[in-house]
Design an enzyme around this catalytic site. Sequence first.
Site, PDB file in Angstrom:
ATOM      1  N   HIS A 130      48.391   1.705  41.160  1.00  0.00           N
ATOM      2  CA  HIS A 130      48.842   1.393  42.529  1.00  0.00           C
ATOM      3  C   HIS A 130      48.705  -0.110  42.837  1.00  0.00           C
ATOM      4  O   HIS A 130      48.518  -0.904  41.911  1.00  0.00           O
ATOM      5  CB  HIS A 130      48.109   2.277  43.546  1.00  0.00           C
ATOM      6  CG  HIS A 130      48.051   3.725  43.107  1.00  0.00           C
ATOM      7  ND1 HIS A 130      49.138   4.560  43.196  1.00  0.00           N
ATOM      8  CD2 HIS A 130      47.067   4.454  42.513  1.00  0.00           C
ATOM      9  CE1 HIS A 130      48.814   5.752  42.701  1.00  0.00           C
ATOM     10  NE2 HIS A 130      47.571   5.705  42.268  1.00  0.00           N
ATOM     11  N   GLU A 164      42.092   3.804  46.586  1.00  0.00           N
ATOM     12  CA  GLU A 164      42.186   3.907  45.130  1.00  0.00           C
ATOM     13  C   GLU A 164      42.651   2.576  44.531  1.00  0.00           C
ATOM     14  O   GLU A 164      42.173   2.165  43.476  1.00  0.00           O
ATOM     15  CB  GLU A 164      43.160   5.034  44.764  1.00  0.00           C
ATOM     16  CG  GLU A 164      43.272   5.262  43.258  1.00  0.00           C
ATOM     17  CD  GLU A 164      44.388   6.234  42.895  1.00  0.00           C
ATOM     18  OE1 GLU A 164      44.971   6.839  43.811  1.00  0.00           O
ATOM     19  OE2 GLU A 164      44.674   6.356  41.689  1.00  0.00           O
ATOM     20  N   HIS A 169      42.883   5.158  37.315  1.00  0.00           N
ATOM     21  CA  HIS A 169      43.162   5.796  38.604  1.00  0.00           C
ATOM     22  C   HIS A 169      41.948   6.585  39.065  1.00  0.00           C
ATOM     23  O   HIS A 169      40.949   6.702  38.350  1.00  0.00           O
ATOM     24  CB  HIS A 169      44.335   6.779  38.472  1.00  0.00           C
ATOM     25  CG  HIS A 169      45.679   6.131  38.329  1.00  0.00           C
ATOM     26  ND1 HIS A 169      46.621   6.113  39.329  1.00  0.00           N
ATOM     27  CD2 HIS A 169      46.237   5.482  37.274  1.00  0.00           C
ATOM     28  CE1 HIS A 169      47.713   5.470  38.907  1.00  0.00           C
ATOM     29  NE2 HIS A 169      47.507   5.074  37.657  1.00  0.00           N
ATOM     30  N   GLU A 218      41.827   9.528  35.209  1.00  0.00           N
ATOM     31  CA  GLU A 218      41.502   9.895  36.595  1.00  0.00           C
ATOM     32  C   GLU A 218      39.976   9.948  36.687  1.00  0.00           C
ATOM     33  O   GLU A 218      39.344  10.894  36.241  1.00  0.00           O
ATOM     34  CB  GLU A 218      42.109  11.259  36.945  1.00  0.00           C
ATOM     35  CG  GLU A 218      43.634  11.309  36.920  1.00  0.00           C
ATOM     36  CD  GLU A 218      44.254  10.804  38.225  1.00  0.00           C
ATOM     37  OE1 GLU A 218      43.527  10.273  39.089  1.00  0.00           O
ATOM     38  OE2 GLU A 218      45.483  10.929  38.369  1.00  0.00           O
TER      39      GLU A 218
HETATM   40 ZN   LIG Z   1      46.445   7.084  41.235  1.00  0.00          ZN
END
Ligand SMILES: [Zn+2]
Length: 276
Positions: free
Chosen positions: A69, A106, A161, A240
């Site tokens: 992001h 995030e 992430h 993640e």
């Molecule tokens: Zn993400």
Amino acid sequence: MRALPASVLAVCGLIASACGGTGSGGAAAGQAALTTTQAQASPSSAPAREAPPDAKPLDGKVIVIDPGHNGANYRHPAEINRKVNVLTQWKACDTTGTQTRSGYTEAAFTWDVSQRMKRILERRGATVKLTRNSNNGVGPCITERAAIGNRAKADAAISVHADGSNNARHRGFHVILPEKINGPVDKVVGASGKLGIAVRDAYRKGTGIPYSNYIGKNALDYRSDIGGLNLSTVPKVLFESGNMRNPDEAAKFQSPQFRQKIALALANGLQHYLEA
Ligand SMILES: [Zn+2]
């Protein structure tokens, strides 16, 4: 960003859960063992076998880190919602990502962890490139994030992430790995699997964060809908790091000391893979 627009969530990989399909990131780790230099071990032992104190175990290795992001994505919906071809489907150029209940994003998390990883890996001799150079810009698109790793001919690439499942009992981390899609990624699916396992093991050991209790099996999730993986021609995984909506994990992610632990763990996982 508060509530994510439905259109944004839809593009995310994990629709029901959080940062959505685009991935979430994390890192792996295995710490201390990696950098062992025997120099201080025993003053009387033969010097010939001792690594020099400035040994650079990752000399010559190229690593691309993709901080998921970007901090200003939420202010540019048209730009990030633009559809791009990820071979198995069309997806949004990028997404906003998730955030903790107290508003730590995030994008900020992945940016901080990625910079910490870069410093650690460079000290070990690696050449490290990030896919963005600040946390106040937009994008780049997932297609470009993959292309940066390809152009660098990275020995390993990782997207960092964190997930955002709103079920507070959902906890733990997982690694997203590419599947064969009859495309260019096919030739690195095997190597990416090895990278993913190295990073998973190092992260579990280095951070104590458990395997996800809601996605994947033993923290591994094989997917064919992730643009940053489908378009990669170098070994790559999407990490993640945990669930930002889980209070316990959110508290960890908001601690700079814990983020250093995450970065070290992920760096160790990369090193384990590169040395194997
Ligand atoms: Zn993400």
